[in-house]
Design a protein around this motif. Structure first.
Motif, short mmCIF file in Angstrom:
data_model
loop_
_atom_site.label_atom_id
_atom_site.label_comp_id
_atom_site.label_asym_id
_atom_site.label_seq_id
_atom_site.Cartn_x
_atom_site.Cartn_y
_atom_site.Cartn_z
N VAL A 293 39.43 12.99 -35.91
CA VAL A 293 39.06 14.27 -35.11
C VAL A 293 37.51 14.69 -35.28
CG1 VAL A 293 39.93 16.84 -34.76
CG2 VAL A 293 41.35 15.09 -35.51
N GLY A 294 36.90 14.31 -36.42
CA GLY A 294 35.63 14.56 -36.48
C GLY A 294 35.09 14.99 -37.70
N GLU A 295 33.86 14.96 -37.93
CA GLU A 295 33.41 15.40 -39.07
C GLU A 295 33.60 17.14 -39.23
OE1 GLU A 295 29.19 14.25 -40.35
OE2 GLU A 295 29.78 12.22 -39.34
N SER A 296 33.21 17.70 -38.51
CA SER A 296 33.35 19.27 -38.24
C SER A 296 34.63 19.84 -38.86
CB SER A 296 33.26 19.64 -36.95
OG SER A 296 32.22 19.21 -36.12
N PRO B 72 37.34 29.70 -37.26
CA PRO B 72 36.29 28.83 -36.82
C PRO B 72 37.15 27.20 -36.21
CG PRO B 72 36.02 29.13 -39.16
CD PRO B 72 37.10 30.04 -38.93
N LEU B 73 38.10 26.98 -36.86
CA LEU B 73 38.78 25.82 -36.28
C LEU B 73 39.27 25.87 -34.85
CD1 LEU B 73 40.69 24.57 -39.62
CD2 LEU B 73 38.70 23.46 -38.34
N PHE B 74 39.97 27.14 -34.66
CA PHE B 74 40.48 27.31 -33.43
C PHE B 74 39.00 27.49 -32.30
CE2 PHE B 74 41.45 30.69 -30.16
CZ PHE B 74 42.28 30.15 -29.31
N ILE C 149 38.30 23.92 -31.63
CA ILE C 149 39.04 23.23 -30.74
C ILE C 149 38.84 23.86 -29.25
CG2 ILE C 149 41.56 23.13 -30.21
CD1 ILE C 149 42.16 22.98 -32.95
N VAL C 150 38.58 25.07 -29.16
CA VAL C 150 38.58 25.76 -27.66
C VAL C 150 37.27 25.27 -27.07
CG1 VAL C 150 37.94 28.04 -26.50
CG2 VAL C 150 39.65 27.66 -28.16
N VAL C 151 35.98 25.34 -27.98
CA VAL C 151 35.00 24.49 -27.41
C VAL C 151 35.05 22.99 -26.93
CG1 VAL C 151 32.47 24.06 -27.95
CG2 VAL C 151 33.35 26.29 -28.44
N ALA C 152 35.71 22.28 -27.88
CA ALA C 152 35.75 20.81 -27.39
C ALA C 152 36.74 20.68 -26.16
CB ALA C 152 36.52 20.07 -28.74
#
Length: 114
Positions: free
Chosen positions: A41-44, A98-100, A103-106
């Protein structure tokens, strides 16, 4: 480095950057600094929990219970968390915000630009 080492939360908190990333999962401490680039899912997602307890979020995903994942973690284990009497170690459930957003930005990027 012995993976049975006893480590206090104050020590874990020092490893809180993308270049030095320790994470607590089920009272075990892992150095995910070099493993993050392989995370699907990536480093973030991992960076958000650098120097913190990620147990609740880690345990949400059933894929983390696969033996392959557990084997990878064994090799990344730094030690075990030592809880001091009366010490408050946040569960970091508010990191869902911040996770939400991430996800929204992605998703926005995905549907808008791809």
């Amino acid at each position: 480095m012995s993976n049975s080492r006893k480590i206090e939360y104050s020590e874990v908190q020092k490893h809180n950057s993308k270049n030095d990333c320790w994470v607590i999962i089920n009272d075990q401490i892992y150095d995910l600094t070099n493993q993050k680039k392989f995370h699907p899912v990536g480093e973030s997602y991992i960076n958000i929990f650098a120097g913190k307890d990620a147990t609740w979020f880690f345990n949400l995903n059933p894929i983390h219970y696969k033996s392959e994942i557990r084997d990878i973690l064994k090799g990344l284990k730094v030690g075990n968390l030592v809880r001091k009497e009366g010490e408050n170690i946040p569960d970091n459930k508010m990191t869902i915000i911040p996770l939400f957003i991430l996800i929204v930005v992605a998703l926005f990027y995905y549907f808008l630009f791809l």
